[in-house]
Scaffold this motif. Structure first.
Motif, PDB file in Angstrom:
ATOM      1  N   GLU A   1       5.128  43.657 -13.845  1.00 54.06           N
ATOM      2  CA  GLU A   1       6.001  44.083 -12.751  1.00 54.06           C
ATOM      3  C   GLU A   1       6.444  45.539 -12.909  1.00 54.06           C
ATOM      4  OE1 GLU A   1       6.534  42.220 -10.193  1.00 54.06           O
ATOM      5  OE2 GLU A   1       5.433  40.536 -11.055  1.00 54.06           O
TER       6      GLU A   1
ATOM      7  N   SER B   1       6.635  51.178 -11.739  1.00 51.51           N
ATOM      8  CA  SER B   1       6.859  50.700 -10.381  1.00 51.51           C
ATOM      9  C   SER B   1       8.335  50.807 -10.033  1.00 51.51           C
ATOM     10  CB  SER B   1       6.412  49.238 -10.262  1.00 51.51           C
ATOM     11  OG  SER B   1       7.346  48.391 -10.924  1.00 51.51           O
ATOM     12  N   ASP B   2       8.669  50.561  -8.768  1.00 50.45           N
ATOM     13  CA  ASP B   2      10.077  50.581  -8.380  1.00 50.45           C
ATOM     14  C   ASP B   2      10.814  49.342  -8.867  1.00 50.45           C
ATOM     15  OD1 ASP B   2       8.938  48.723  -6.744  1.00 50.45           O
ATOM     16  OD2 ASP B   2       9.449  49.708  -4.859  1.00 50.45           O
ATOM     17  N   GLN B   3      10.079  48.411  -9.515  1.00 47.17           N
ATOM     18  CA  GLN B   3      10.710  47.233 -10.108  1.00 47.17           C
ATOM     19  C   GLN B   3      11.091  47.475 -11.571  1.00 47.17           C
ATOM     20  OE1 GLN B   3      11.289  44.462  -8.152  1.00 47.17           O
ATOM     21  NE2 GLN B   3      10.485  45.791  -6.532  1.00 47.17           N
TER      22      GLN B   3
END
Length: 241
Positions: A93, A114-116
């Motif tokens: 993720e 990632s933006d996660q």
């Protein structure tokens, strides 16, 4: 002003295909890291033309842009594939892409988050890669993390407390996200608030809302006009005593 996409497209148009994306150099303005795959013919000569590369680098330099070219040889490509597989398994993720280059026993690891991804992920990812490559004899490593959003900082965190106090930790998290920062983890945020509270810069009320103390206001600075919300907060703090 060139950005990483512009540099990538310009390289493609000149006949050079980077491995992965072009990375902005965090240590120097208008500087970019470019990864190129090295392959050789049957006589051991590299397929990439040094003259072509020098010409392209020179063209960028005339535009006041610095390119740092890093070549990926066969051993580095094997390590790169191994690290990519490991990150995909352990951090599916958080990690979008990764590139590992190797030169004279020293490695450069570029990772797109990632933006996660949480702010604590960078520490865990770096430790995991160091342990992984350490078993393979690669101990000298440099890391570059790229994020779609800037990570929350202590300065931004405390600035939001000053601006929106009294405020809960949950509301503070949302204010940071609304301001364009990546969502901070609860562990990092609670640790930051607790450290400032123990230092005497923050006060946590019985309703679990935080405000800056007088010492905290002095530490971060106040605006000196009579309508400043800092003045009202300072008076409110005084009434707590």
């Amino acid at each position: 002003m060139f950005n990483s996409t512009d540099v990538f497209n310009e390289l493609i148009s000149k006949g050079l295909k980077p491995v992965g994306r072009v990375v902005e150099n965090p240590d120097k303005e208008n500087s970019f890291l470019v990864f190129l795959r090295t392959s050789y013919d049957n006589d051991g000569r590299p397929h990439l033309s040094k003259r072509l590369i020098s010409s392209i680098v020179g063209n960028f330099e005339r535009e006041n842009i610095t390119l740092i070219i890093t070549f990926l040889d066969e051993k580095a490509l094997e390590l790169d594939a191994a690290v990519t597989a490991m990150l995909s398994s352990k951090f599916p993720e958080a990690v979008v892409n990764s590139i590992v280059s190797l030169e004279n026993g020293e490695g450069l690891v570029s990772i797109d988050l990632s933006d996660q991804a949480l702010d604590t992920d960078t520490v865990t990812i770096e430790q995991t890669i160091r342990e992984f490559l350490g078993f393979l004899g690669v101990e000298k490593l440099e890391f570059i993390f790229s994020t779609p959003l800037p990570l929350s900082t202590v300065t931004a965190c405390i600035g939001m407390v000053r601006k929106h106090a009294p405020i809960t930790a949950e509301d503070l998290t949302q204010k940071l996200v609304d301001a364009g920062f990546a969502k901070p983890s609860a562990t990092w945020l609670n640790s930051t608030l607790d450290r400032w509270r123990k230092d005497g810069f923050l006060h946590r009320r019985t309703d679990k809302r935080f405000i800056l103390t007088l010492a905290g206001l002095k530490h971060v600075g106040t605006r000196r006009n009579r309508t400043s919300p800092d003045i009202s907060r300072a008076l409110a703090i005084g009434r707590l005593a």
